[in-house]
Design an enzyme around this catalytic site. Structure first.
Site, PDB file in Angstrom:
ATOM      1  CG  ASP A   2      61.529  81.045  56.414  1.00 20.78           C
ATOM      2  OD1 ASP A   2      62.590  81.513  56.856  1.00 20.78           O
ATOM      3  OD2 ASP A   2      61.126  81.237  55.257  1.00 20.78           O
ATOM      4  N   GLY A   3      60.502  83.156  58.582  1.00 21.52           N
ATOM      5  CA  GLY A   3      59.824  84.439  58.450  1.00 21.52           C
ATOM      6  C   GLY A   3      60.173  85.450  59.518  1.00 21.52           C
ATOM      7  CG  ASN A   4      61.926  84.267  63.242  1.00 28.42           C
ATOM      8  OD1 ASN A   4      60.723  84.083  63.345  1.00 28.42           O
ATOM      9  ND2 ASN A   4      62.816  83.468  63.798  1.00 28.42           N
ATOM     10  N   GLY A   5      62.932  87.243  60.003  1.00 26.07           N
ATOM     11  CA  GLY A   5      63.556  88.442  59.441  1.00 26.07           C
ATOM     12  C   GLY A   5      62.561  89.312  58.715  1.00 26.07           C
ATOM     13  NE  ARG A   6      60.535  85.959  54.459  1.00 31.77           N
ATOM     14  CZ  ARG A   6      59.964  84.858  54.017  1.00 31.77           C
ATOM     15  NH1 ARG A   6      58.986  84.924  53.118  1.00 31.77           N
ATOM     16  NH2 ARG A   6      60.350  83.682  54.472  1.00 31.77           N
ATOM     17  NE  ARG A  15      67.914  88.974  58.952  1.00 31.40           N
ATOM     18  CZ  ARG A  15      67.124  88.250  58.177  1.00 31.40           C
ATOM     19  NH1 ARG A  15      66.294  88.834  57.329  1.00 31.40           N
ATOM     20  NH2 ARG A  15      67.142  86.921  58.236  1.00 31.40           N
ATOM     21  CG  ASN A  50      70.216  79.254  59.485  1.00 30.71           C
ATOM     22  OD1 ASN A  50      69.360  78.776  60.230  1.00 30.71           O
ATOM     23  ND2 ASN A  50      69.908  79.699  58.264  1.00 30.71           N
ATOM     24  NE  ARG A 162      59.943  77.125  55.204  1.00 34.41           N
ATOM     25  CZ  ARG A 162      60.965  77.155  54.334  1.00 34.41           C
ATOM     26  NH1 ARG A 162      61.312  76.058  53.693  1.00 34.41           N
ATOM     27  NH2 ARG A 162      61.633  78.268  54.134  1.00 34.41           N
ATOM     28  CD  GLU A 181      49.483  63.355  54.619  1.00 36.38           C
ATOM     29  OE1 GLU A 181      49.028  64.270  53.899  1.00 36.38           O
ATOM     30  OE2 GLU A 181      49.628  62.174  54.228  1.00 36.38           O
TER      31      GLU A 181
END
Length: 221
Positions: A2-6, A15, A50, A162, A181
């Site tokens: 996660d975080g590609n767009g940001r 994006r 998505n 994550r 974990e």
């Protein structure tokens, strides 16, 4: 992942450029995972949810996936990686499915790390699929569900990472994560590279995995 767009928005970029940078992170992490001798690596590349994103972004993601498969085929074969997929892959565009099927067939005999791409994947959707499949056989129990999951045949999930500061697992491997974990990091996926993976694995190695037992019992095993 996660975080590609940001990542892209923070740099004033479209994006799609974040997703492109994210595909470079996939290459780096896959190479490092192989060097570490990991048995399996599963990447949450595209969720069932998505599909609700803007059409242009979905199309760009599909194109990037096709380009990744074209460019990484040689390295997958050279390093004896076996490509696998989980999810509702039939929903993907034909030009992506053709490439996936081709690389999966070509790499099927490889005995190295299993690289699984979760595509059009959702953990709840997987459990519903498994429950329906299990109903066709003997009385349903945990073993029957396990055998009907899309991940059947893969090793047990040990570590779930994550990225981007989010502290939830967002419908990913819900059944499989029961005793995994969890490692949460603030790093956005395009910046998650070899050192970040090593850090996650090093932290995992400090954990005591008890699986419902006491610490004293685990120490006696």
């Amino acid at each position: 992942m996660d975080g590609n767009g940001r990542w892209a928005e923070a740099r004033g970029l479209p994006r799609v450029e974040g997703h492109r940078a994210g595909s470079e992170a996939v290459r780096s992490v896959t190479r490092q995972a192989r060097k570490l001798g990991l048995e399996a690596l599963t990447l949450y590349a595209f969720s069932a949810q998505n599909w609700a994103r803007p059409d242009e972004e979905v199309a760009a993601l599909m194109q990037l996936l096709a380009e990744y498969l074209d460019s990484e085929r040689g390295e997958i074969m050279e390093n004896r990686i076996r490509l696998n997929t989980i999810g509702e892959v039939g929903r993907l565009p034909g030009f992506v499915r053709e490439r996936l099927d081709s690389v999966k067939r070509e790499s099927a005999g490889n005995g190295g790390m299993i690289l699984t791409l979760a595509l059009s994947y959702g953990g709840r959707e997987e459990i519903v699929h498994a429950a329906r499949a299990a109903q066709a056989g003997p009385p349903v129990d945990a073993a029957a569900i396990e055998a009907s999951l899309w991940t059947a045949g893969l090793p047990e999930l040990d570590l779930l990472v994550r990225t981007s500061g989010e502290q939830r697992i967002s419908n990913f491997l819900l059944w499989q994560a029961a005793y995994a974990e969890l490692h949460f990091t603030e790093v956005l996926w395009p910046d998650f590279r070899e050192l970040e993976l090593l850090s996650a694995v090093a932290e995992f190695q400090t954990r005591q995995r008890r699986f419902g037992l006491t610490a004293a019992q685990v120490g006696q095993r």
